[in-house]
Design a protein around this motif. Sequence first.
Motif, PDB file in Angstrom:
ATOM      1  N   GLU A  49       0.983  -1.090  -0.103  1.00 62.27           N
ATOM      2  CA  GLU A  49      -0.017  -0.030   0.194  1.00 62.27           C
ATOM      3  C   GLU A  49       0.761   1.270   0.019  1.00 62.27           C
ATOM      4  N   TYR A  52       2.780   1.775  -3.218  1.00 67.71           N
ATOM      5  CA  TYR A  52       1.661   2.048  -4.349  1.00 67.71           C
ATOM      6  C   TYR A  52       1.296   3.490  -4.071  1.00 67.71           C
ATOM      7  N   HIS A 133      -4.742   2.997  -1.464  1.00 66.25           N
ATOM      8  CA  HIS A 133      -5.819   1.864  -2.065  1.00 66.25           C
ATOM      9  C   HIS A 133      -6.535   2.489  -3.085  1.00 66.25           C
ATOM     10  N   LEU A 136      -7.858   0.044  -6.264  1.00 64.03           N
ATOM     11  CA  LEU A 136      -7.297  -1.268  -5.908  1.00 64.03           C
ATOM     12  C   LEU A 136      -8.586  -2.021  -5.544  1.00 64.03           C
ATOM     13  N   THR A 137      -8.314  -3.336  -5.829  1.00 64.44           N
ATOM     14  CA  THR A 137      -9.173  -4.378  -5.051  1.00 64.44           C
ATOM     15  C   THR A 137      -8.275  -5.074  -4.103  1.00 64.44           C
ATOM     16  N   ASP A 140      -5.258  -6.987  -5.427  1.00 64.22           N
ATOM     17  CA  ASP A 140      -4.074  -6.477  -5.928  1.00 64.22           C
ATOM     18  C   ASP A 140      -3.015  -6.494  -4.886  1.00 64.22           C
ATOM     19  N   LEU A 224      -1.525  -6.272 -10.852  1.00 63.28           N
ATOM     20  CA  LEU A 224      -2.330  -4.968 -10.339  1.00 63.28           C
ATOM     21  C   LEU A 224      -3.010  -4.591 -11.402  1.00 63.28           C
ATOM     22  N   GLY A 226      -6.903  -3.920 -10.832  1.00 60.81           N
ATOM     23  CA  GLY A 226      -8.368  -3.811 -10.269  1.00 60.81           C
ATOM     24  C   GLY A 226      -9.161  -4.848 -10.411  1.00 60.81           C
ATOM     25  N   TYR A 231      -8.376  -2.784 -15.345  1.00 61.19           N
ATOM     26  CA  TYR A 231      -7.829  -1.230 -14.999  1.00 61.19           C
ATOM     27  C   TYR A 231      -9.355  -0.332 -15.001  1.00 61.19           C
ATOM     28  N   HIS A 234      -9.095   2.907 -12.716  1.00 57.20           N
ATOM     29  CA  HIS A 234      -7.943   3.637 -12.933  1.00 57.20           C
ATOM     30  C   HIS A 234      -8.115   4.454 -14.159  1.00 57.20           C
ATOM     31  N   SER A 247       1.455  -0.468 -14.150  1.00 55.09           N
ATOM     32  CA  SER A 247       1.245  -1.797 -13.255  1.00 55.09           C
ATOM     33  C   SER A 247       2.601  -2.792 -13.396  1.00 55.09           C
TER      34      SER A 247
END
Length: 484
Positions: A49, A52, A133, A136-137, A140, A224, A226, A231, A234, A247
Motif C-alpha cells: 500500500e 503504491y 488503496h 485497487l481491489t 491487488d 495489479l 483492479g 484497470y 484507474h 502496473s
Amino acid sequence: MTEPESAGLPRTDPLAAVSPLDGRYASRTEPLVPYASESALMRARVEVEVEYLIALADLDATDVTLDESTREVLRALYAAFDADDARLVKQIERDGTAEYAATNHDVKAVEYFLRVRLAERLSDAEHLFPWIHFGLTSEDVNNLAQRLLVKGASEEVLLPALGEVRDALVEMAHEHRALPMLARTHGQPATPTTFGKEMAVYAARLGRATGRIRRATDSLAGKLAGASGVYAAHVAAYPDVDWRAFSKSFVERFGFEHQSLSTQVNPCDDLAELFDALRGANNALLDLDRDMWLYVSDRYLGQETVEGETGSSTMPHKVNPIDFENSEGNLSKANSDLTFLADYVTTSRLQRDLSDSTVKRNVGAAFAHSLIGYGKTETGLSKVVPNEQVMREELESTPEILGEAVQTILRREGDTDAYERVKALTRGRRVTLSDLHDLFAELDVSEAVRDELTALTPSGYVGVAAALADDVDTDLNIDVDEME
C-alpha cells in the motif's frame, strides 16, 4: 464434562498450541515467523500500500505530492512495523476504533491503519487518505504481499536449509567415496557400489531440485489491474495514463514478473510451480530418509548415542533412527499440503471467490513441515557412521553378485551361453568364490581370461563409483550456475 486442566494455560504457551508447528516444533519453525505469520502478512500489505501510494505520487497526472520526509515517514510504517501495529490492524478489523467502525475485512483494516498512523505522524495527513488503496481491489494488494512472503521464505529460510543438507551429503560422499557396499535392487543383492557414491546421488538430486526451486522463486508473477483485471477504475479516473505500463513497472519493483492478463485474482500458476518444485526436493529427501533407515536397520550405519536420550520406554538398548523417521513424517505431510495447494490456488469461480483466501493462509504450514523435515534429515546425517566391517563382511559373503561380471567377460570372449551358464550356478543360490573358481576351471578360455576371472572380488567390483562420488562437485556447480 470436566474441563481439561490444559485449558488453563495461556494461549501463547506452546503447550496450548493447536498445531505442533507452534507448539512442539515452535523452535524449529521460528525462522518462518517473519514470512508465514499473520503479522508478517499485515506488514507486507502495508509495504504494498505504501509503495503504491508513492508510485501514484510519481505520476504527473495525479494530484498527490510527497516530499522526501513524508516518503520516509511512509516507508517507516512497514520497515518498523511491530507487534503494536499488528494489534492495531487486528483491532480495526474486529472491534474498530474511535474513528473507524470494525471492518471485518483484513485489507480494509490495513487501509484504515495507515490513516491512523499517518495522522499521528503528519500534520496534513488527511490529504493523503483518498489516495491510499486508490483504484485497487484487495487481491491487488494480497497477491503481491503473499508473494513477498513466499519469496522471502524460499530465499532466506528453505533454500539455505536445503543447502545445509546438500553440503552434509557432499561431505559424506567425499569422505566415503571408496567404501565398498553391497547394493540392493528389488531388495536383493546387486552389483556393489560405494557408500560415498550413493550419498553423491542424493546430493546431486538435491542440487538439481534446489535449482528448480530457485527458478520458480525467481519467476513469481504479480498483478495489479483492479476488480476485474481491466484497470476500469484507474482508467475512469485518469483515462490518459498508461496504466498497463504503470502496473508493469510497479510489480517489477518488487522483483516479480508482471502478470498482464488476469481476472480479479492472480491465476497463481507461478505459486503452483514453486509448490511443485518444493515437493520435488522433498521427494528426494523422503527417498534418502527411507534408504538411511534401511541402512541403519541392516547395520550398515551405526548411530552415535545422545546423552540423556531414550530409544524405547521398555527396551533400554534401543537407538532408533528417529530423525529420519521424523523427517519422513513431516515431509510427507508437507507434500500432501503442497499438492493440495498447487491444485487449489490455480482455480477460482469466475472472477473471484474467497475459498482460496483461507487456503493460502496454510502455505506457511506446508513450508514449516518442510523446514522441520530438512532440519531432521540433517540431524540424522550428523549422527550416522558407516559400519565398514559390516559392509565388507556382507559384501564378501555374497560372491554371487560377481555373476554379472563373469558373464559379461565371457560374452566379450564370444561365449553365446555365458549368461545361462552363470545363471544355472548362481540364481537363487548362495555360492562361494570356490564355486565360481570351479566354474572358471571348466571354461574353454585362455589362461589370461581365467586369471582375469579368478582375480574378481566382490569388494573390488565397484566400477568407477569412487570417481562418481567426486563428480558430485561438478554436478552441484552446474546447478548453482543455473540458479544464479
